[in-house]
Design an enzyme around this catalytic site. Structure first.
Site, short mmCIF file in Angstrom:
data_model
loop_
_atom_site.label_atom_id
_atom_site.label_comp_id
_atom_site.label_asym_id
_atom_site.label_seq_id
_atom_site.Cartn_x
_atom_site.Cartn_y
_atom_site.Cartn_z
N ASN A 3 -34.67 -13.67 -19.58
CA ASN A 3 -35.18 -12.35 -19.94
C ASN A 3 -35.91 -12.34 -21.27
OD1 ASN A 3 -34.28 -11.23 -17.57
ND2 ASN A 3 -32.38 -10.42 -18.42
N GLY A 14 -28.89 -5.96 -23.85
CA GLY A 14 -27.76 -5.81 -22.95
C GLY A 14 -27.63 -6.86 -21.86
N ASP A 15 -28.68 -7.64 -21.62
CA ASP A 15 -28.64 -8.73 -20.62
C ASP A 15 -29.53 -9.86 -21.11
OD1 ASP A 15 -28.12 -10.18 -18.34
OD2 ASP A 15 -29.43 -9.01 -17.03
N LEU A 16 -29.29 -10.28 -22.34
CA LEU A 16 -30.23 -11.15 -23.04
C LEU A 16 -29.95 -12.63 -22.80
CD1 LEU A 16 -32.73 -10.83 -24.81
CD2 LEU A 16 -31.27 -11.04 -26.81
#
Length: 262
Positions: free
Chosen positions: A173, A167-169
């Site tokens: 991260n 979701g926030d790749l």
């Protein structure tokens, strides 16, 4: 736990390295976050960890999250290919619905994770429009984004099974360790797998071509996925406009125009 190194801060949270009484090294975030923020991150990590490599959640409380320390390595082609295959397997692990049974956050911004059975509706109503309302864009640009949202159902491509996504790749991260990629700082939920892949392409990743090639060998993507990348970048670009201001407006509006041209 004894703290051994200050690592700066991120989104108002203090970052530190520490050692537990049993000698294990840990990474700790602390601060006056939203009451559910650290619990949300911990839930996402545990859920992703059922199918991917993530740090162990050692402690979670309203003002602190403690994770196992990840010893990083230099990225390489073999590690990138291993990560691509593991990312495909993570996505394939699936989810009951679009959304998640925990509160959603990206950075410090809340997101609506209410379950939904329809991805175009979920993406437009739960991911794009809420951030559009607080982005402070001129009325003409708001209207263009709304037009793009109205086209999601037309341009989203064939229906996909609900994927288990980070979701926030973005590249920050993904930590390179253990001969592959370790996922951190998730905004995890049931979503569309092309969303994670579009985020990787938005800000780049070492050996991204190897990641994508291995991913597609493990689980081929539907025809037209390259053309849909701007669609899946609308949400992260709007998040960046909200967090960091107008410097991302040009990139956002470029993505909007490409979606409208599909």
């Amino acid at each position: 736990m004894r703290f051994t190194e200050e690592l700066g801060s991120s989104h108002g949270r203090r970052l530190r390295r520490g050692v537990l009484d049993d000698g294990r090294e840990v990474f700790a975030k602390s601060g006056d976050a939203a009451p559910e923020l650290f619990a949300s991150e911990a839930a996402g990590l545990r859920w992703l960890g059922e199918a991917a490599t993530v740090p162990e959640v050692i402690e979670v409380r309203p003002d602190r999250l403690v994770l196992s320390w990840v010893r990083q390595e230099r990225p390489g082609a073999a590690a990138a290919e291993r990560f691509g295959r593991s990312l495909a397997r993570l996505h394939r692990a699936g989810a009951p619905a679009f959304g998640a049974p925990w509160a959603g956050f990206i950075a410090e911004l809340p997101m609506d994770n209410s379950p939904c059975d329809d991805w175009p509706a979920f993406y437009g109503e739960r991911r794009v429009l809420p951030f559009l309302r607080v982005a402070g864009l001129p009325a003409a640009e708001v209207a263009l984004v709304e037009r793009a949202v109205g086209r999601i159902g037309e341009v989203a491509g064939p229906a996909e099974p609900v994927a288990r996504i980070h979701g926030d790749l973005w590249s920050g991260n993904v930590l390179w360790a253990g001969g592959g990629g370790v996922l951190i700082d998730p905004a995890a939920h049931g979503g569309h797998r092309e969303t994670d892949l579009a985020m990787l392409q938005l800000f780049g990743l070492p050996y991204l071509d190897r990641v994508m090639g291995a991913y597609r060998e493990e689980w081929p993507l539907a025809e037209g996925w390259r053309e849909r990348v701007p669609l899946h970048q609308l949400h992260p670009l709007l998040v960046h406009v909200v967090l960091y201001g107008g410097g991302y407006r040009e990139s956002l509006m470029g993505a909007v125009r490409r979606v409208l041209a599909l």
